[in-house]
Design an enzyme around this catalytic site. Structure first.
Site, mmCIF file in Angstrom:
data_model
loop_
_atom_site.group_PDB
_atom_site.id
_atom_site.type_symbol
_atom_site.label_atom_id
_atom_site.label_comp_id
_atom_site.label_asym_id
_atom_site.label_seq_id
_atom_site.Cartn_x
_atom_site.Cartn_y
_atom_site.Cartn_z
ATOM 1 N N LYS A 127 -17.995 -5.793 7.695
ATOM 2 C CA LYS A 127 -16.635 -6.652 7.833
ATOM 3 C C LYS A 127 -15.887 -6.144 9.149
ATOM 4 O O LYS A 127 -15.579 -5.043 9.394
ATOM 5 C CB LYS A 127 -15.692 -5.841 6.644
ATOM 6 C CG LYS A 127 -14.751 -7.013 6.090
ATOM 7 C CD LYS A 127 -14.292 -6.694 4.605
ATOM 8 C CE LYS A 127 -12.837 -6.995 4.441
ATOM 9 N NZ LYS A 127 -12.482 -6.363 3.163
ATOM 10 N N SER A 169 -2.699 -7.740 3.431
ATOM 11 C CA SER A 169 -3.175 -7.433 4.780
ATOM 12 C C SER A 169 -3.411 -8.874 5.343
ATOM 13 O O SER A 169 -3.228 -8.854 6.660
ATOM 14 C CB SER A 169 -4.456 -6.535 4.838
ATOM 15 O OG SER A 169 -4.270 -5.321 4.247
ATOM 16 N N HIS A 209 0.861 -1.201 0.107
ATOM 17 C CA HIS A 209 0.072 -0.014 0.053
ATOM 18 C C HIS A 209 0.778 1.415 0.036
ATOM 19 O O HIS A 209 0.610 2.234 -0.751
ATOM 20 C CB HIS A 209 -0.778 0.222 1.400
ATOM 21 C CG HIS A 209 -1.858 -0.932 1.335
ATOM 22 N ND1 HIS A 209 -2.023 -1.656 2.345
ATOM 23 C CD2 HIS A 209 -2.809 -1.299 0.616
ATOM 24 C CE1 HIS A 209 -3.124 -2.639 2.487
ATOM 25 N NE2 HIS A 209 -3.365 -2.436 1.183
ATOM 26 N N ARG A 224 -1.918 -6.391 -7.978
ATOM 27 C CA ARG A 224 -0.785 -7.408 -7.941
ATOM 28 C C ARG A 224 -0.668 -8.648 -8.790
ATOM 29 O O ARG A 224 0.178 -9.279 -9.097
ATOM 30 C CB ARG A 224 -1.070 -8.255 -6.459
ATOM 31 C CG ARG A 224 -0.617 -7.159 -5.191
ATOM 32 C CD ARG A 224 -1.201 -7.391 -3.927
ATOM 33 N NE ARG A 224 -2.629 -7.510 -4.142
ATOM 34 C CZ ARG A 224 -3.581 -7.589 -3.192
ATOM 35 N NH1 ARG A 224 -3.190 -7.993 -1.721
ATOM 36 N NH2 ARG A 224 -4.868 -7.319 -3.264
HETATM 37 P P1 ADP Z 1 -9.741 -3.477 -0.225
HETATM 38 O O1 ADP Z 1 -10.554 -4.223 0.839
HETATM 39 O O2 ADP Z 1 -10.479 -2.116 -0.872
HETATM 40 O O3 ADP Z 1 -9.436 -4.118 -1.598
HETATM 41 P P2 ADP Z 1 -7.036 -3.226 0.529
HETATM 42 O O4 ADP Z 1 -6.587 -2.596 1.779
HETATM 43 O O5 ADP Z 1 -6.849 -4.769 0.550
HETATM 44 O O6 ADP Z 1 -8.458 -2.689 0.400
HETATM 45 O O7 ADP Z 1 -6.304 -2.852 -0.787
HETATM 46 C C1 ADP Z 1 -6.215 -1.491 -1.179
HETATM 47 C C2 ADP Z 1 -5.758 -1.188 -2.373
HETATM 48 O O8 ADP Z 1 -4.301 -1.574 -2.446
HETATM 49 C C3 ADP Z 1 -6.255 -2.236 -3.658
HETATM 50 O O9 ADP Z 1 -6.336 -1.441 -4.774
HETATM 51 C C4 ADP Z 1 -5.186 -3.207 -3.790
HETATM 52 O O10 ADP Z 1 -5.417 -3.777 -4.979
HETATM 53 C C5 ADP Z 1 -3.961 -2.594 -3.225
HETATM 54 N N1 ADP Z 1 -3.171 -3.365 -2.973
HETATM 55 C C6 ADP Z 1 -3.117 -4.416 -1.839
HETATM 56 N N2 ADP Z 1 -1.864 -4.983 -1.555
HETATM 57 C C7 ADP Z 1 -0.932 -4.323 -2.446
HETATM 58 C C8 ADP Z 1 0.270 -4.515 -2.866
HETATM 59 N N3 ADP Z 1 1.103 -5.604 -1.974
HETATM 60 N N4 ADP Z 1 0.891 -4.099 -3.658
HETATM 61 C C9 ADP Z 1 0.167 -3.086 -4.633
HETATM 62 N N5 ADP Z 1 -1.076 -2.787 -4.046
HETATM 63 C C10 ADP Z 1 -1.741 -3.508 -3.269
#
Ligand code: ADP
Length: 158
Positions: free
Chosen positions: A41, A127, A17, A90
């Site tokens: 959630k 996450s 992120h 990803r």
């Molecule tokens: P959501 O529940 O909205 O998907 P996340 O916190 O899981 O929220 O992800 C937020 C954003 O960050 C999404 O666009 C996701 O694809 C991106 N993201 C998550 N992990 C990574 C990573 N390791 N590298 C790049 N982008 C990521």
């Protein structure tokens, strides 16, 4: 001024992120990281804890702000005057998902979605993986999350 929103759950913020936030902050004049409050959630961290961790991690990026979103991201974007929505990719699964949402957001609100590719070293960082490992020792996690998140995970699981 080009203003973008990067929405997500950030439960918790990872290095993946953070990399997207840093790169977006070089592309746009202003980036707002929007922490989602999803009442359906049950997260590991509360929305305000997640927001605080993001705030600490982006403190050195002057054009990055942090906010909370309860409803539709496009409504939030309209409220704050942001035209661009940033998401990270990803893999092909992320792409399929993001393409559908981008299309809907474009039709709903004329929002332009900008998809940034994850760096190779972050492609497997999520996450949920971080939460799984944290149960067995957050000290192993400094390769995947910022230091403030390691500390928060240690407190949570101690
Ligand atoms: P959501 O529940 O909205 O998907 P996340 O916190 O899981 O929220 O992800 C937020 C954003 O960050 C999404 O666009 C996701 O694809 C991106 N993201 C998550 N992990 C990574 C990573 N390791 N590298 C790049 N982008 C990521």
């Amino acid at each position: 001024m080009k203003k973008a929103v990067f929405p997500g759950s950030f439960d918790p913020l990872t290095n993946g992120h953070l990399d997207i936030i840093q790169r977006a902050s070089e592309i746009f004049d202003e980036v707002v990281v929007a922490v989602g409050i999803n009442t359906n959630k049950q997260g590991l961290f509360t929305p305000s804890e997640r927001l605080e961790l993001v705030e600490e991690a982006v403190a050195d990026l002057p054009n990055v702000q942090v906010g909370q979103v309860g409803g539709l991201t496009v409504d939030y974007m309209n409220e704050i005057g942001a035209k661009y929505l940033v998401r990270g990719l990803r893999n092909a699964k992320d792409f399929e998902y993001e393409r559908d949402i981008a299309e809907v957001n474009s039709v709903l609100a004329g929002v332009e979605t900008v998809l940034l590719l994850a760096k190779p070293e972050n492609q497997n960082v999520s996450s949920s993986m971080v939460k799984e490992i944290a149960k067995f020792g957050a000290d192993k996690l400094d390769a995947f999350v910022p230091a403030v998140v390691v500390t928060a995970l240690q407190k949570h699981f101690q």
